[in-house]
Design an enzyme around this catalytic site. Structure first.
Site, PDB file in Angstrom:
ATOM      1  N   HIS A  38      25.319 -43.710 -53.140  1.00  0.00           N
ATOM      2  CA  HIS A  38      24.895 -43.998 -54.508  1.00  0.00           C
ATOM      3  C   HIS A  38      23.395 -43.823 -54.682  1.00  0.00           C
ATOM      4  O   HIS A  38      22.631 -43.944 -53.716  1.00  0.00           O
ATOM      5  CB  HIS A  38      25.257 -45.438 -54.878  1.00  0.00           C
ATOM      6  CG  HIS A  38      26.604 -45.580 -55.503  1.00  0.00           C
ATOM      7  ND1 HIS A  38      26.845 -46.381 -56.592  1.00  0.00           N
ATOM      8  CD2 HIS A  38      27.794 -45.019 -55.188  1.00  0.00           C
ATOM      9  CE1 HIS A  38      28.122 -46.316 -56.930  1.00  0.00           C
ATOM     10  NE2 HIS A  38      28.721 -45.490 -56.078  1.00  0.00           N
ATOM     11  N   GLU A 107      30.197 -39.955 -60.213  1.00  0.00           N
ATOM     12  CA  GLU A 107      30.016 -40.929 -61.287  1.00  0.00           C
ATOM     13  C   GLU A 107      28.682 -40.667 -61.982  1.00  0.00           C
ATOM     14  O   GLU A 107      27.668 -40.404 -61.329  1.00  0.00           O
ATOM     15  CB  GLU A 107      30.036 -42.357 -60.737  1.00  0.00           C
ATOM     16  CG  GLU A 107      31.332 -42.734 -60.057  1.00  0.00           C
ATOM     17  CD  GLU A 107      31.304 -44.147 -59.482  1.00  0.00           C
ATOM     18  OE1 GLU A 107      30.372 -44.912 -59.825  1.00  0.00           O
ATOM     19  OE2 GLU A 107      32.201 -44.485 -58.697  1.00  0.00           O
TER      20      GLU A 107
END
Length: 323
Positions: A38, A107
């Site tokens: 991330h 994402e």
């Protein structure tokens, strides 16, 4: 038989702690490990987001036997697929063949940072398909030139290539991603114990291939503390990929989960220190047909106590239940 894994959750611990945790997980007897990749945490309360690939390099040197895996890397926006192929090959060499490359369509939370916009889901799947083909071509050796719909590669070659390339996993959430995984992946990745996903994977060529799931847990001697921590840091988990993939910022996740209660989280995440509750939470994955399940202990500062408890209590209980 279900292999039980440990998750290096980059959103809740710094890089040195993550390496220490996976060393402890190896010693505790976990069968494999995975790491999230991330740029942002989902919620500010998690508080971290170091670069996963630097952590993987350190983990490969600090451990000796525990398998490593990205869960998952998006090879389309923030990273070019040729670069993903290079770093995956390098980690495979550093770990002496212990690495699996988990890939997904990504994402918005992480990919928006490079300013390229966030494509609709059908385009993201097209990009993932093309990216996987580029990565596989580079794993085969030689020079690769590719002029595709979404990516350009000019005479690329991996100069340090492992004898056995890392197996590629693809994250699935519906029939289209299952079809892509069935055609192109060596294993399936999913975050929900939905047997229909595995059946679709099999229909499209996945029969006999491993399938890896993930399960958040919140261990604590005091169950109320475990529930509060799970609610504070993991209440986003139940939104599902279709929502999670679109939200652009931790503040968006704060807003999207403002009506989620501690009871809601406790109903979905095993909390406390009763191993039977954790066994019951893994059981749907085993019954659906998952071969591997990676546990996510919620709370960066709780990892040492969780790993000690896992070695003495949880892992024996899970192995008694699932082999």
């Amino acid at each position: 038989m279900v292999h039980i894994g440990y998750t290096m959750m980059t959103e809740q611990s710094g890089p040195r702690d993550l390496v220490d945790h996976v060393v402890r997980a190896e010693g505790a007897g976990f069968d494999f490990s995975v790491i999230s990749d991330h740029f942002f945490p989902w919620l500010r309360s998690q508080g971290h987001a170091p670069y996963a690939w630097s952590v993987l390099g350190a983990a490969a040197q600090a451990t000796s036997s525990i398998p490593l895996m990205t869960y998952v890397t998006c090879p389309t926006v923030r990273y070019h697929p040729a670069v993903v192929a290079q770093k995956a090959a390098t980690v495979q060499l550093l770990s002496e063949g212990r690495f699996r490359l988990g890939l997904g369509a990504g994402e918005n939370l992480n990919e928006h940072v490079v300013g390229g916009g966030w494509p609709p889901v059908d385009v993201r799947h097209e990009m993932l398909d093309e990216a996987v083909r580029i990565i596989r071509a580079l794993f085969e050796g030689g020079h690769v030139t590719h002029h595709g719909t979404h990516f350009q590669v000019e005479s690329a070659r991996l100069w340090d290539l492992p004898e056995t390339p890392p197996p590629i996993g693809i994250a699935v959430s519906g029939d289209r991603s299952c079809a892509l995984a069935g055609r192109l992946a060596d294993l399936l990745v999913a975050t929900e114990p939905v047997k229909g996903l595995l059946d679709a994977f099999d229909r499209h060529g996945g029969t006999g291939k491993p399938r890896v799931g993930q399960l958040p847990v919140s261990h604590d001697r005091d169950r109320d503390t475990a529930v509060r921590r799970a609610h504070a840091q993991f209440r986003w988990f139940g939104l599902g990929w279709k929502v999670n993939a679109e939200l652009p910022h931790p503040d968006s996740f704060e807003q999207a989960t403002r009506f989620v209660t501690p009871d809601d989280v406790a109903a979905a995440v095993p909390c406390g220190d009763d191993p039977d509750d954790f066994v019951a939470a893994v059981r749907p994955y085993a019954e659906a047909g998952f071969t591997d399940v990676a546990l996510v202990q919620i709370g960066g500062d709780t990892q040492p106590q969780f790993l000690d408890w896992s070695e003495k209590t949880l892992l024996p209980a899970l192995r008694a239940a699932f082999g």
